[in-house]
Design an enzyme around this catalytic site. Structure first.
Site, mmCIF file in Angstrom:
data_model
loop_
_atom_site.group_PDB
_atom_site.id
_atom_site.type_symbol
_atom_site.label_atom_id
_atom_site.label_comp_id
_atom_site.label_asym_id
_atom_site.label_seq_id
_atom_site.Cartn_x
_atom_site.Cartn_y
_atom_site.Cartn_z
ATOM 1 N N LYS A 171 12.471 -15.011 -11.089
ATOM 2 C CA LYS A 171 12.177 -13.901 -12.011
ATOM 3 C C LYS A 171 11.146 -14.336 -13.031
ATOM 4 C CE LYS A 171 13.322 -11.248 -10.329
ATOM 5 N NZ LYS A 171 14.048 -11.118 -9.114
ATOM 6 N N ASN A 227 -1.567 2.183 5.678
ATOM 7 C CA ASN A 227 -0.710 1.108 5.165
ATOM 8 C C ASN A 227 -0.290 0.285 6.365
ATOM 9 O OD1 ASN A 227 1.306 -0.444 3.934
ATOM 10 N ND2 ASN A 227 2.831 1.174 4.161
ATOM 11 N N GLY A 228 -0.598 -1.012 6.352
ATOM 12 C CA GLY A 228 -0.229 -1.862 7.494
ATOM 13 C C GLY A 228 -1.384 -2.762 7.853
ATOM 14 N N GLU A 251 7.547 -14.898 -11.378
ATOM 15 C CA GLU A 251 6.814 -13.737 -10.857
ATOM 16 C C GLU A 251 6.333 -12.784 -11.936
ATOM 17 O OE1 GLU A 251 9.015 -11.310 -8.081
ATOM 18 O OE2 GLU A 251 10.847 -11.607 -9.181
ATOM 19 N N CYS A 308 0.849 -1.179 0.000
ATOM 20 C CA CYS A 308 0.000 0.000 0.000
ATOM 21 C C CYS A 308 0.891 1.237 0.000
ATOM 22 C CB CYS A 308 -0.946 0.095 1.190
ATOM 23 S SG CYS A 308 -2.125 -1.236 1.298
ATOM 24 N N HIS A 336 17.881 -36.672 -8.551
ATOM 25 C CA HIS A 336 17.138 -37.148 -7.375
ATOM 26 C C HIS A 336 15.651 -36.841 -7.462
ATOM 27 C CE1 HIS A 336 20.834 -38.288 -5.409
ATOM 28 N NE2 HIS A 336 21.339 -37.106 -5.733
ATOM 29 N N GLU A 387 17.227 -17.713 -8.521
ATOM 30 C CA GLU A 387 16.822 -16.346 -8.845
ATOM 31 C C GLU A 387 16.242 -16.276 -10.264
ATOM 32 O OE1 GLU A 387 16.149 -13.824 -7.327
ATOM 33 O OE2 GLU A 387 16.362 -12.121 -8.665
ATOM 34 N N TRP A 438 -2.810 -2.721 -1.695
ATOM 35 C CA TRP A 438 -2.542 -4.153 -1.863
ATOM 36 C C TRP A 438 -3.377 -4.820 -0.783
ATOM 37 C CZ3 TRP A 438 -0.571 -8.252 0.972
ATOM 38 C CH2 TRP A 438 -0.133 -9.365 0.234
ATOM 39 N N ARG A 462 3.859 -0.315 -4.857
ATOM 40 C CA ARG A 462 3.634 -0.857 -3.511
ATOM 41 C C ARG A 462 2.312 -1.630 -3.400
ATOM 42 N NH1 ARG A 462 6.903 1.600 0.319
ATOM 43 N NH2 ARG A 462 5.483 0.940 1.951
ATOM 44 N N LYS A 467 5.888 -4.363 -4.135
ATOM 45 C CA LYS A 467 7.327 -4.189 -4.009
ATOM 46 C C LYS A 467 7.790 -4.272 -2.570
ATOM 47 C CE LYS A 467 11.281 -3.078 -5.877
ATOM 48 N NZ LYS A 467 11.887 -4.214 -6.572
#
Ligand code: F6R
Length: 611
Positions: free
Chosen positions: A488, A99-100, A491, A2, A507, A484, A73, A27, A606
């Site tokens: 990438k 925000n929170g 996402e 947010c 395995h 990584e 968000w 955000r 983010k």
């Protein structure tokens, strides 16, 4: 997550709010809203992005020199118009953006319902708005006191802005756990979750600390704690350039940030890597160096890409400084009752410096008496303020939600730390130290060389943009790069991808390989080269498609793999910094071909300020 913005002054607030929300959209981007104070309070809010909000206010009254705005968000309640912020209290006295998370919102809500309040949304924020109003009405007190008293009843995290119809000329801001910055202008103040919406108006800012409350009119700012102790506002100068937060001709922030990596790594080096003097200086950890030298163990904590950087750090610290190192997901670390000794060094890695899980893990490490070092990108964020010492990555603002230049900057800092520690602990001889310092200094130029091949990578991406699955394999220093690369891809393109240590393939994951499965193998020349060549043969024997990232001129793998992406020859220690770049580009181009929203992938944000 947010983003919140606010403005109070003589200008029209609407353009400041909209531009600010656009800058903060990384955000959270599932709904957006604003409240404008002009006599009364006009609230406009919609499900969707800031552009949908702009569309929805056409032909509406958007005047007013005081306003607050929010990009969401979702945590409590699905993204829809009603759950979008701002939220107004039942009798329209208070308007809140937040925000929170208010953790005890359900208990507070029941009590308010018992007192006759009703709720339109499913959010915790509306509970807060009504709680403030209830306390205000019952106590017959000022808005500021009501906000402070309400906050003493709240468990959880918040960055919030509040307006009150009875005290129209002020905005009340408060922070605990979620970031909030106030920009100080001439007869005006700006509020935001980070400095990016503020920088084009002023570079004088005040970062609120936890439990701070600011009462702001256009001409005054008074700062106090929730419990009413007066504080002296500390105005700091921002070192941020507006160009750094714009796309600068690129189609997406992510592409810009991938292409910035030669520069950003040079910025990470600045004032630290003194190649002529054959030295490394990390001023931010100087005071804890004796503890680092004597440490028996390093624990690295982080989430997502920062955790991957931490995994590279594990190889670096053990290889170069002979220091046992463990890497933990911050979220697991805090709930696992970990054994932490006073002599331990805990390194917290975070681009945003605001990740809730990482902050909570830091708290735990501090309580156990360990020395905590931060590696963060956002200057002035919470983690650098919570840690005993730290090193900023100085990669510049990273706006694309998928982390790219922050990763390479984090790995650069970890490499510098490991080299410095190896030397100070007398386990890394001068010759090797200098050789590796020199290798590190060449990384920016080598990245520039890799970026020149972006068209070739684009061609490869065209062949596999429809693949439903990808496998990424790497060994040693390149295993975290495989993780990584896979992260990438998933996402931003929503393709399922997994990273594995190449030797683990036999395995289990080998069962997945057939002619439809692209396998990205990171296979530059190092001591496990022969082994990874065997792994490639194993994939080919099962008709898998191999896209190999190889050292320039490698004809052996070129003869085996379906496609090769070359990186310049380098020492294994710096190879993660190079090999990750083609993987970033591959994901980017695949996501663009799949018409995905590269900079704002679905469901992500983010800065993950919720647990
Ligand atoms: C991946 C990504 C996330 C972050 C993670 C931690 O591209 O961006 O996985 O790495 O949310 O964030 P920070 O580094 O801000 O703590």
């Amino acid at each position: 997550m947010c983003g919140i913005v606010g403005y109070i002054g003589n200008k029209e607030a609407y353009p400041v709010l909209i531009k600010g929300l656009q800058r903060l959209e990384y955000r959270g981007y599932d709904s957006a809203g604003i409240a404008l104070i002009n006599g009364g309070t006009n609230i406009y809010k919609v499900k969707g992005k800031v552009k949908d909000l702009e569309e929805s206010v056409k032909n509406k009254d958007i005047s007013g020199t005081i306003g607050i705005g929010h990009t969401r968000w979702a945590t409590h309640g699905e993204p829809n118009d009603v759950n979008a912020h701002p939220h107004m209290s039942e009798n329209g006295i208070f308007t809140v953006i937040h925000n929170g998370i208010i953790e005890n919102y359900s208990r507070l809500k029941s009590k308010l319902i018992d007192r006759g309040y009703s709720f339109k949304s499913e959010t915790d924020t509306e509970v807060l708005a009504n709680l403030i109003e209830h306390i205000y009405k019952v106590g017959n007190i000022s808005a500021e006191i009501a906000v402070r008293l309400a906050l003493t009843k709240v468990v959880g995290a918040y960055g919030l802005l509040v307006t009150c119809v009875d005290e129209k000329d002020q905005i009340i801001a408060a922070r605990k756990g979620s970031p909030l910055v106030i920009g100080v202008g001439q007869g005006e103040y700006f509020f935001a979750s980070d400095a990016t919406p503020i920088i084009e108006y002023t570079n004088s800012v005040i970062y609120l600390n936890d439990n701070d409350v600011a009462i702001v009119t256009k001409d005054s700012l008074s700062l106090k704690t929730i419990s009413n102790e007066k504080l002296l506002p500390k105005v700091q100068k921002l070192d941020l350039d507006i160009g750094e937060i714009e796309k600068g001709g690129y189609d997406h922030f992510m592409l810009k940030e991938i292409f910035e990596q030669s520069k950003s790594i040079n910025d990470t080096f600045r004032g630290r890597l003194a190649i002529d003097n054959k030295d490394l200086i990390l001023g931010g950890i100087h005071q804890v160096m004796p503890k680092l030298i004597d440490a028996k163990r390093i624990i690295i904590i982080g989430c997502g890409t920062s955790w991957h950087a931490g995994l590279v750090g594990e190889y670096l610290f053990e290889d170069l400084a002979k220091l046992p190192t463990e890497v933990e997901y911050a979220s697991e670390f805090r709930y696992r009752k970990p054994v932490i000794y006073k002599e331990d060094i805990v390194i917290a890695i975070s681009q945003s410096g605001e990740t809730a899980d990482t902050l909570a893990a830091i708290k735990l490490a501090k309580e156990a008496g360990a020395t905590v070092i931060g590696i963060c990108n956002v200057v002035g964020s919470s983690i650098p303020r919570e840690t005993d010492a730290g090193v900023y990555t100085h990669a510049g603002p990273e706006i694309g939600v998928a982390s790219t230049k922050a990763f390479t900057a984090q790995v650069t800092v970890l490499t510098m730390m490991a080299l410095l520690l190896g030397r100070k602990r007398n386990v890394l001889g001068d010759e090797k130290f200098l050789k590796l310092l020199n290798e590190l200094s060449q990384v920016p130029d080598k990245i520039a060389e890799i970026l020149e091949q972006s068209d070739d990578i684009k061609q490869v991406s065209k062949l596999y943009s429809d693949a439903p699955n990808f496998l990424y394999l790497g060994r040693g220093y390149l295993f975290p790069v495989a993780l990584e690369g896979a992260l990438k891809l998933k996402e931003i393109s929503y393709i399922h991808a997994e990273g594995y240590p190449a030797a683990e393939m036999k395995h289990g994951p080998i069962a997945l390989i057939d002619e439809k499965m692209p396998v990205v193998v990171i296979a530059t020349k190092d001591k496990s080269y022969e082994k990874i060549v065997s792994n490639i043969q194993e994939v080919k024997a099962r008709k898998g498609v191999v896209i190999a990232v190889v050292t320039k001129g490698d004809s052996v793998i070129r003869g085996m793999a379906d496609y090769v992406l070359e990186v310049p020859d380098s020492h294994a220690v710096v190879s993660p910094l190079l090999t990750v770049v083609p993987l970033q580009l591959l994901s980017y181009y695949i996501a663009v071909l799949r018409d995905c929203n590269v900079d704002q992938p679905r469901n992500l944000a983010k800065s993950v300020t919720v647990e």
